[in-house]
Write a protein that holds these residues in place. Structure first.
Motif, PDB file in Angstrom:
ATOM      1  N   ASN A   1       0.869  -1.171  -0.141  1.00 14.73           N
ATOM      2  CA  ASN A   1      -0.048   0.053  -0.079  1.00 14.73           C
ATOM      3  C   ASN A   1       1.005   1.059  -0.120  1.00 14.73           C
ATOM      4  O   ASN A   1       0.495   2.317  -0.599  1.00 14.73           O
TER       5      ASN A   1
ATOM      6  N   ILE B   1       0.771   4.181  -2.958  1.00 15.86           N
ATOM      7  CA  ILE B   1       0.963   5.523  -2.706  1.00 15.86           C
ATOM      8  C   ILE B   1       2.019   6.434  -3.139  1.00 15.86           C
ATOM      9  O   ILE B   1       1.488   7.626  -3.891  1.00 15.86           O
TER      10      ILE B   1
ATOM     11  N   LEU C   1       2.338  10.576   3.112  1.00 15.63           N
ATOM     12  CA  LEU C   1       1.265  10.428   3.498  1.00 15.63           C
ATOM     13  C   LEU C   1       0.634  11.708   3.269  1.00 15.63           C
ATOM     14  O   LEU C   1      -0.871  11.776   3.073  1.00 15.63           O
TER      15      LEU C   1
ATOM     16  N   PHE D   1      -0.598  12.633  -0.137  1.00 12.79           N
ATOM     17  CA  PHE D   1      -1.613  11.721  -0.719  1.00 12.79           C
ATOM     18  C   PHE D   1      -2.980  12.354   0.003  1.00 12.79           C
ATOM     19  O   PHE D   1      -3.964  12.137  -0.723  1.00 12.79           O
ATOM     20  N   LYS D   2      -2.951  12.426   1.281  1.00 16.45           N
ATOM     21  CA  LYS D   2      -4.370  12.849   1.707  1.00 16.45           C
ATOM     22  C   LYS D   2      -4.748  14.181   1.037  1.00 16.45           C
ATOM     23  O   LYS D   2      -5.758  14.436   0.698  1.00 16.45           O
TER      24      LYS D   2
ATOM     25  N   TYR E   1      -8.075   5.962  -4.202  1.00 22.62           N
ATOM     26  CA  TYR E   1      -6.956   6.412  -3.363  1.00 22.62           C
ATOM     27  C   TYR E   1      -7.403   6.205  -1.907  1.00 22.62           C
ATOM     28  O   TYR E   1      -6.757   5.785  -1.106  1.00 22.62           O
ATOM     29  N   GLN E   2      -8.806   6.389  -1.720  1.00 20.06           N
ATOM     30  CA  GLN E   2      -9.150   6.330  -0.321  1.00 20.06           C
ATOM     31  C   GLN E   2      -9.154   4.799   0.077  1.00 20.06           C
ATOM     32  O   GLN E   2      -8.739   4.565   1.240  1.00 20.06           O
TER      33      GLN E   2
ATOM     34  N   LEU F   1      -5.532   4.238   0.984  1.00 21.19           N
ATOM     35  CA  LEU F   1      -5.148   4.570   2.252  1.00 21.19           C
ATOM     36  C   LEU F   1      -5.598   3.807   3.552  1.00 21.19           C
ATOM     37  O   LEU F   1      -4.863   3.619   4.444  1.00 21.19           O
TER      38      LEU F   1
ATOM     39  N   TYR G   1      -3.748   2.017   6.397  1.00 14.03           N
ATOM     40  CA  TYR G   1      -4.146   2.198   7.887  1.00 14.03           C
ATOM     41  C   TYR G   1      -4.336   0.596   8.559  1.00 14.03           C
ATOM     42  O   TYR G   1      -3.848   0.322   9.610  1.00 14.03           O
TER      43      TYR G   1
END
Length: 89
Positions: free
Chosen positions: A18, A22, A43, A46-47, A62-63, A66, A70
């Motif tokens: 992952n 990203i 990170l 990316f957010k 993308y979500q 992410l 996590y």
């Protein structure tokens, strides 16, 4: 090798996958990405990239990446704690 150790290794592999996804997405959008460092910067970028994305399909993809990062990080921490607990008992 116990089942917990296998789960720890698999969680770490999924985490790294992952993280790689990203970095690939960031690089594809023109962001500066370093291979082995800058994970927190990546990170945050990316957010921000997710928030600014206009295409809903890409935003969902993308979500999901992410969220996978996590959950796999949570798995690494959880299984590492369980392996350490088992070795101390």
């Amino acid at each position: 090798m116990t089942l917990l150790e296998v789960a720890l290794i698999l969680s770490a592999i999924i985490f790294m996958y992952n993280l790689q996804q990203i970095k690939i997405a960031l690089k594809g959008k023109g962001y500066t990405v370093e291979m082995l460092s800058g994970w927190m910067r990546d990170l945050r970028q990316f957010k921000a990239m997710i928030q600014s994305e206009t295409d809903q399909k890409i935003k969902v993809k993308y979500q999901q990446t992410l969220n996978g990062l996590y959950f796999s990080l949570f798995g690494v921490v959880l299984f590492a704690a369980m392996v350490i607990h088992n070795r101390m008992s």
